[in-house]
Write a protein that holds these residues in place. Structure first.
Motif, PDB file in Angstrom:
ATOM      1  N   VAL A   1      61.315  56.477  30.508  1.00 45.30           N
ATOM      2  CA  VAL A   1      60.050  55.743  30.498  1.00 45.30           C
ATOM      3  C   VAL A   1      60.328  54.257  30.728  1.00 45.30           C
ATOM      4  CG1 VAL A   1      58.002  55.159  29.164  1.00 45.30           C
ATOM      5  CG2 VAL A   1      59.055  57.407  28.900  1.00 45.30           C
ATOM      6  N   GLY A   2      59.673  53.684  31.740  1.00 45.57           N
ATOM      7  CA  GLY A   2      59.911  52.285  32.083  1.00 45.57           C
ATOM      8  C   GLY A   2      61.202  52.142  32.865  1.00 45.57           C
ATOM      9  N   CYS A   3      61.331  52.925  33.929  1.00 47.55           N
ATOM     10  CA  CYS A   3      62.599  53.003  34.663  1.00 47.55           C
ATOM     11  C   CYS A   3      62.867  51.806  35.561  1.00 47.55           C
ATOM     12  CB  CYS A   3      62.629  54.282  35.485  1.00 47.55           C
ATOM     13  SG  CYS A   3      61.385  54.343  36.813  1.00 47.55           S
ATOM     14  N   ASN A   4      61.879  50.937  35.757  1.00 46.10           N
ATOM     15  CA  ASN A   4      62.041  49.782  36.638  1.00 46.10           C
ATOM     16  C   ASN A   4      62.405  50.267  38.043  1.00 46.10           C
ATOM     17  OD1 ASN A   4      63.704  47.083  37.573  1.00 46.10           O
ATOM     18  ND2 ASN A   4      62.103  46.589  36.102  1.00 46.10           N
ATOM     19  N   SER A   5      63.411  49.687  38.680  1.00 40.91           N
ATOM     20  CA  SER A   5      63.775  50.085  40.041  1.00 40.91           C
ATOM     21  C   SER A   5      64.823  51.186  40.065  1.00 40.91           C
ATOM     22  CB  SER A   5      64.274  48.871  40.833  1.00 40.91           C
ATOM     23  OG  SER A   5      65.386  48.277  40.182  1.00 40.91           O
ATOM     24  N   GLY A   6      65.069  51.807  38.916  1.00 46.35           N
ATOM     25  CA  GLY A   6      65.897  52.998  38.872  1.00 46.35           C
ATOM     26  C   GLY A   6      67.389  52.796  38.706  1.00 46.35           C
ATOM     27  N   ASP A   7      67.849  51.554  38.608  1.00 44.64           N
ATOM     28  CA  ASP A   7      69.296  51.313  38.510  1.00 44.64           C
ATOM     29  C   ASP A   7      69.891  51.951  37.253  1.00 44.64           C
ATOM     30  OD1 ASP A   7      69.354  49.847  40.869  1.00 44.64           O
ATOM     31  OD2 ASP A   7      68.887  47.976  39.859  1.00 44.64           O
ATOM     32  N   LEU A   8      69.226  51.760  36.125  1.00 39.90           N
ATOM     33  CA  LEU A   8      69.738  52.340  34.892  1.00 39.90           C
ATOM     34  C   LEU A   8      69.591  53.858  34.900  1.00 39.90           C
ATOM     35  CD1 LEU A   8      70.987  52.066  32.105  1.00 39.90           C
ATOM     36  CD2 LEU A   8      68.710  51.548  31.186  1.00 39.90           C
ATOM     37  N   SER A   9      68.513  54.360  35.460  1.00 40.05           N
ATOM     38  CA  SER A   9      68.304  55.807  35.540  1.00 40.05           C
ATOM     39  C   SER A   9      69.460  56.463  36.292  1.00 40.05           C
ATOM     40  CB  SER A   9      66.985  56.123  36.257  1.00 40.05           C
ATOM     41  OG  SER A   9      65.917  55.388  35.743  1.00 40.05           O
ATOM     42  N   VAL A  10      69.793  55.899  37.452  1.00 36.16           N
ATOM     43  CA  VAL A  10      70.893  56.439  38.266  1.00 36.16           C
ATOM     44  C   VAL A  10      72.216  56.309  37.520  1.00 36.16           C
ATOM     45  CG1 VAL A  10      72.222  56.106  40.389  1.00 36.16           C
ATOM     46  CG2 VAL A  10      69.717  56.036  40.454  1.00 36.16           C
TER      47      VAL A  10
END
Length: 293
Positions: free
Chosen positions: A74-83
């Protein structure tokens, strides 16, 4: 949260100018939707605290379920942390892919900002395993439709783990005490485990100060918040006393002094016992480390 609108027309020049304004004026991102967030808070600072085998320990591959582990960011922003989290938990190095990755782990990543979500979709190296959607998580109707649609693909009602990384402050500032309580209620009802990185109170003051410096309207709820002070402890209290979760452990603090807290829904105790590596002794040691901060 109010809906976020895309940069208006006028061609690439105007879009780039708008993007530059967002970078130069971070206070103009009242929902925490900073365009280059990971430049200031690099994922590595969280990853160094998290065991790469964490998900395998929580959800052993020899368990009864053959579906992928399902994560909600939730609140992934531009996905850098998700990846980065995805690669970390699968022990993938830069440039490395795994043909079976999407069968092991799937993430649904959401953010309120469609510009950031679009960037995440374009730059994601694992499009089959990470799904990015624009979502105002506080919109109950939209949240239910989109999350249920994702879960139904796997015949599930819950995510295995939720990630709430430096999001609680923005929910709190924009929706008040009740909004924070509701947010944690919704999140805890959707996930078996929850990894939370709360922002400390000093970040609230800094966010409000940035808005004032830019001559923008102050956060509606900032001055009336009754939930304040040690925000990590406040969130632990809400999740454990009000929302049926237990604190499993604190993995420590990032270099910007934010705790990484792992919670478990009490209704998962029967089907997912705590692994031996997170025994009562280790849990108590981590709790003591957290409470002494």
């Amino acid at each position: 949260m109010a809906a976020w609108t895309k940069l208006a027309g006028g061609g690439g020049e105007e879009a780039r100018a708008g993007e530059e304004r967002r970078v130069l004026e971070p206070g103009a991102a009242p929902f925490g939707n900073f365009p280059y967030y990971s430049h200031f808070y690099p994922p590595e600072q969280r990853l160094r605290l998290l065991p790469p085998e964490l998900l395998r320990r929580l959800f052993p591959p020899d368990g009864p379920e053959t579906r992928p582990i399902l994560g909600l960011d939730v609140g992934c922003n531009s996905g850098d942390l998700s990846v980065a989290l995805y690669k970390h938990f699968l022990s993938l190095h830069d440039g490395e892919t795994c043909s079976d990755a999407s069968r092991e782990l799937r993430f649904l990543c959401c953010d309120i900002d469609p510009v950031l979500v679009e960037r995440a979709e374009k730059e994601c190296p694992f499009p089959d395993a990470l799904t990015f959607i624009t979502l105002d998580f506080m919109n109950q109707r939209t949240r239910k439709v989109l999350l249920s649609s994702f879960l139904s693909q796997f015949g599930c009602l819950l995510f295995d783990i939720g990630f709430c990384m430096s999001i609680t402050m923005w929910i709190h500032l924009n929706h008040g005490d009740q909004g924070l309580w509701d947010f944690l209620a919704h999140l805890s009802s959707l996930c078996r485990y929850l990894l939370v990185e709360p922002q400390p109170w000093k970040c609230y003051r800094a966010a409000a100060r940035r808005l004032r410096k830019l001559g923008l309207h102050d956060f509606d709820h900032f001055r009336s918040l009754a939930i304040r002070g040690d925000m990590a402890k406040q969130i632990v209290q809400i999740l454990t006393q009000d929302h049926g979760m237990e604190l499993v452990c604190c993995f420590g603090n990032t270099s910007w002094d934010r705790s990484l807290l792992l919670f478990r829904a009490k209704h998962t105790i029967e089907t997912h016992p705590i692994p031996e590596s997170l025994t009562e002794e280790e849990k108590e040691r981590n709790r003591l480390r957290f409470w002494r901060q």
